[in-house]
Design a protein around this motif. Structure first.
Motif, PDB file in Angstrom:
ATOM      1  N   ASP A   1      51.444  42.358  38.284  1.00 41.67           N
ATOM      2  CA  ASP A   1      52.230  41.373  38.699  1.00 41.67           C
ATOM      3  C   ASP A   1      51.638  40.338  39.661  1.00 41.67           C
ATOM      4  O   ASP A   1      52.061  39.199  39.767  1.00 41.67           O
ATOM      5  N   ILE A   2      50.464  40.637  40.032  1.00 40.72           N
ATOM      6  CA  ILE A   2      49.459  39.638  40.731  1.00 40.72           C
ATOM      7  C   ILE A   2      48.136  39.984  40.344  1.00 40.72           C
ATOM      8  O   ILE A   2      47.681  40.988  40.287  1.00 40.72           O
ATOM      9  N   LEU A   3      47.755  38.987  40.040  1.00 42.26           N
ATOM     10  CA  LEU A   3      46.000  38.996  39.644  1.00 42.26           C
ATOM     11  C   LEU A   3      45.272  38.562  40.983  1.00 42.26           C
ATOM     12  O   LEU A   3      45.363  37.783  41.516  1.00 42.26           O
ATOM     13  N   GLN A   4      44.460  39.480  41.163  1.00 43.47           N
ATOM     14  CA  GLN A   4      43.592  39.363  42.387  1.00 43.47           C
ATOM     15  C   GLN A   4      42.204  38.889  41.832  1.00 43.47           C
ATOM     16  O   GLN A   4      41.629  39.222  41.045  1.00 43.47           O
ATOM     17  N   ILE A   5      41.779  37.730  42.580  1.00 43.06           N
ATOM     18  CA  ILE A   5      40.523  37.329  42.292  1.00 43.06           C
ATOM     19  C   ILE A   5      39.544  37.792  43.492  1.00 43.06           C
ATOM     20  O   ILE A   5      40.025  37.336  44.634  1.00 43.06           O
ATOM     21  N   GLY A   6      38.485  38.400  43.339  1.00 45.41           N
ATOM     22  CA  GLY A   6      37.765  39.216  44.518  1.00 45.41           C
ATOM     23  C   GLY A   6      36.694  38.018  45.013  1.00 45.41           C
ATOM     24  O   GLY A   6      36.543  36.968  44.513  1.00 45.41           O
ATOM     25  N   ALA A   7      36.209  38.554  46.203  1.00 43.06           N
ATOM     26  CA  ALA A   7      35.421  37.602  46.907  1.00 43.06           C
ATOM     27  C   ALA A   7      34.150  36.966  46.250  1.00 43.06           C
ATOM     28  O   ALA A   7      33.788  35.917  46.430  1.00 43.06           O
ATOM     29  N   ARG A   8      33.775  37.962  45.323  1.00 44.99           N
ATOM     30  CA  ARG A   8      32.279  37.594  44.614  1.00 44.99           C
ATOM     31  C   ARG A   8      32.824  36.593  43.727  1.00 44.99           C
ATOM     32  O   ARG A   8      31.769  35.957  43.107  1.00 44.99           O
ATOM     33  N   ASN A   9      33.903  36.584  43.141  1.00 44.21           N
ATOM     34  CA  ASN A   9      34.171  35.686  42.037  1.00 44.21           C
ATOM     35  C   ASN A   9      35.140  34.328  42.736  1.00 44.21           C
ATOM     36  O   ASN A   9      35.776  33.742  41.918  1.00 44.21           O
TER      37      ASN A   9
END
Lengths: 339, 339, 339, 339
Positions: free
Chosen positions: B182-190
């Motif tokens: 339901d939510i896409l998380q973009i991580g810190a490294r990306n």
């Protein structure tokens, strides 16, 4: 691993920790000190589960790794210096000959590229750099010419014989970029984009891995480990400046990585003074330092007309500036015992 | 743009600079000061070529931007607070109700996930977090269950009604992950993997953009701009700690980003205290601070048995710990005027 | 101490290391692991010579301390929370009542100071801050009124009953400043000026020790140890922001130090949001976070007319702004269980 | 100064800002841009009040300085390179001859010091370093021999003819230390202890100013300005590493300060690779880089028996190591055009 227990740990909590250590495949070794008890957990830290989870236990103060986490890139794995053959001319990176990669930040046009390529070759460079896909902080900035730029690079190679290094930005482009390039560059912002590292490794082309803006040496080596672990031995590290509190320069070029990479790894180390300084007027001194400290190659941004550049204008040196630079580096290359 | 000339610039060099400013589409405005001459270059900095290239000219000391580089994410573009509807239940992020996203760092098994999901729901969380694809510093660490993990997340949603947030690691997975999440998380490294940001935006799903380890606020906002510029308005920012010299904590959680994002942008701001502290024992205080300072939501790592966790064991709180946390947060949520 | 030996150390080198460990007063304890041998050196690390020198030996890879280096400031030395009585009114810092110290960055004139003192007292502050000696980055900036400023502070105390906190800049002023002040403030730039810390401690007055711009928590605690080791138990720590790469704020206020200091030490913790943010518009949110996270007091810059301030104009709040702030903090102080 | 107004500023607020600018002694110059209005405030920023206070006004977005804040240390104030004569032998720092300062971190005993002094002299050093007063992170560590150590330094000078550099820690010792030393060293932790800088300047002895752990170049130059503004022209800057996120080295040696100080200032620049790296095995490469990049001198820690050192054991090189180092530097000194 070393597991440090809290001063006031109960016998029961200590027993739980010991049991857990054994369960995770390590053999515990107890040392009772003046204030604290310390447990040495014997086992191969790289293949066993990490004991870090123990910090979640009551009574555990800290857990400290003893082994290094990188294997294939490590100097212990390979005593000699690795060398990498690049392009049709088999230009050797990491050997006795000092190599210079030079060219524009971005490929902007055929004439811009060919002019630069001829000039840097005449001055002594052996590899041509040029970005076709550009990662830009803002979506409104010039993003590169894409495959059109790659074709221009290939043309410049045909006309000058220089090998080509260019950045790989997307897993989806890996095959296409590998078709044109002799070295795939992984940029600082993607230095821990592990999917991209794996995709680059799998093309079989040599990979130049820039250090991330806030990457510790250990993390950089481990990112390199992703390349070697995917069966591509042709990895070189590239220091391009780290992010610090200083604002005079765009980044702080960490030249100490030269002796550090040489000590910890067998892979070649390349210095990018253009990104490191972000100012053309500091590039010359940076290059001299890099040569003296034992770098294997330089990666320098050169543009026939920096003020017209579509990206990073402030840090590109002119064609004449580059020729002077190459001339001035000679005594330092000799002093460093390189050619 | 403001162009500062060097004290000793010649008339000829000054004329060249003025000509160049006009050529790039700006109108120059000269001010002669006590020591230096300063040129105001009038024009829209976001659409015109950047004048930064002028630093490559003899006689130019520095070039300073005046405009902000972000548009769509800016508070100027949208005066009110944006809200984001998430999942079938239309959980609203950025509204009056304070939201809590909780769950394990990694999805490890169905029982681990379902147990956690039920417990965090009972304690008041409305969104379930859980990593199926894990970016790991070392290639030898657990990399996540992949699509199998996504299926478990979907099952947990069916059983609890909680919406799902999970990390997107690779452009190639964008469609697949969007199918489940339901939510896409973009991580810190990306966080500056712009290709990944574009791919995430194009799925149409809400995007949670973590701040990179050494990302300036302006760069973070510009990375968010990539999402909105790709026609996805459902962006939320997530502070998870920046890299500093301090080693007591894994990262330094920068809670000042809460009032800053509220001031500069209309998008919701979420705080991740688990990554920020890297230690479960600091999470409670961090959460209280985040609530008091006006965050819209929290993202908390919760595990039924942290010491058995396959990743980030040290920073996950227990199910009981999470229930206590939610209880203790209540007076602060009320004090902050939230529900 | 834990001494990690290199994988390939010779028997002879190992024997030398063991002999040295004994000579330095520790008892060695050998553990042979899969790749490396590790020696636990048992003994009190705070009183024995440090074994760090062993890294100079061939065959030693690294030396890791196990014990904490601070004693008197540590929570282990004193289980309860220390409280500090300040001034004639015996204002208690570190007790149930939350305290607010407020006043101008610099004492500029009697009217400026008295006006501010009355206003902050009316709003609920109990301690008046004001700099008489100012450390300024440039020698050409306003350096404070010196003793004249101290006399004004004393007058403001007489007129309002507020206790006084002011900065001590020089060992030579210690006695003079202590004569006027109720709390001596050690500024961030002098946080490791150990001679100044000793001089401050010896006056017997309570000492507020600001965290240095790039001071690790351990170093901060050790600097505090200089105060307690010089027989002054009345020490409080003050977080005022650390230096990071971020440029949006002047410093990055590290609110995680609140739970950390509470965990590691028995001394009170004070938050200075004015220096931390460097911007008056962020002060309110910072204060709320500090209260919620368990700080014992705030130190806030307040000026009747910030734009006329002789120093740090951008970060001082107005008298009205301060009254509003105090009002808005109330529910958070209550939620934190303080008065 | 450049004053940037907010996009939506009212006519009334704009008038107030203009009035204030005039009141502070600047002449305003208005530029109306596409999105924002910008005011150039003309006047000497170093002598007039700072306009930074304007950020406290409604309608002002930011204030940017145009002038450099340092005068006397600046290259603009003195076009040539300053040189400093040190000691009875009039050793010249900043001239054509490259200088090496070497010796133990701490003076520990007469024999330790004399042995080292003779060895470093034989290897080519011209100045002897040695700490008599030591700033130590913990109050329980060795704090130096004090005046006894100074007397030993004086004796070593008599026996070898080497000039002496030693650290000044306290204003109260300024006269005493100046009596013995040929150069007063201001350490990194005291780099913004302005009272100490003034006391050092007033002795009339040459001052070596180390860069603080998190000091920007501009702040370092301004700290140096305190020395020149107190009528002591004999200032040299010394880079010794800054604090960053990297933990492999103790500090990150910022060699880019060599070309930067040469560009911004006329004062000599010295590199301290021992503090910079914190590891003896990296010192050699650092020295080569420093020489190649144009440093005027090196400051190297040398100890006859590093593992027995009372401070900083890990970073001191042996007498033999130092002799080898001096030998290996020769070709780089020649390549750099120095003697």
């Amino acid at each position: 691993m070393i597991v440090v227990l809290k001063p006031n740990i109960s016998k029961k909590d200590e027993a739980i920790v010991l049991k857990e250590i054994k369960k995770l495949g390590y053999q515990p070794h107890i040392m009772r000190g003046v204030q604290r008890t310390v447990i040495g957990a014997i086992g191969d830290e790289r293949t066993h589960s990490s004991l870090e989870a123990l910090t979640a236990f009551a009574g555990v103060e800290s857990v400290m790794p003893v082994q290094k986490r990188y294997k294939l890139v490590s100097r212990e794995a390979h005593q000699g210096n690795s060398t990498i053959k690049v392009g049709a001319e088999k230009t050797l990176i990491g050997g006795k000959k000092f190599q210079v990669m030079a060219g524009p930040c971005s490929v902007e046009s055929e004439s811009q590229l060919i002019t630069t390529a001829k000039a840097v070759k005449a001055a002594g460079a052996t590899i041509l750099r040029g970005g076709a896909f550009k990662p830009r902080t803002s979506p409104y900035e010039f993003q590169g010419l894409g495959e059109k730029g790659l074709k221009m690079l290939a043309k410049a190679r045909r006309e000058t014989g220089l090998a080509i290094i260019t950045e790989l930005l997307s897993e989806e482009h890996a095959e296409m970029v590998a078709e044109y390039a002799d070295i795939l560059q992984i940029g600082a912002r993607n230095a821990q984009n592990f999917q991209l590292l794996i995709a680059a490794a799998k093309t079989g082309k040599p990979v130049l891995l820039k250090r991330g803006l806030s990457m510790k040496v250990e993390e950089w080596l481990l990112a390199g480990e992703y390349v070697l672990a995917n069966e591509n031995p042709n990895l070189m590290f590239c220091e391009r400046g780290i992010r610090t509190f200083e604002t005079y320069t765009r980044n702080t070029l960490d030249l100490s990585t030269i002796p550090i990479i040489k000590k910890e790894s067998h892979c070649p180390i390349v210095i990018d003074p253009s990104q490191g300084a972000g100012r053309a007027d500091l590039v010359m001194a940076m290059c001299k330092g890099a040569v003296a400290m034992g770098a294997d190659a330089l990666l320098i941004e050169v543009h026939p007309n920096p003020s017209q550049a579509l990206s990073d204008a402030a840090q590109q040196v002119t064609l004449e500036g580059f020729a002077t630079l190459m001339e001035e580096l000679k005594p330092f290359i000799a002093a460093a015992g390189r050619e």
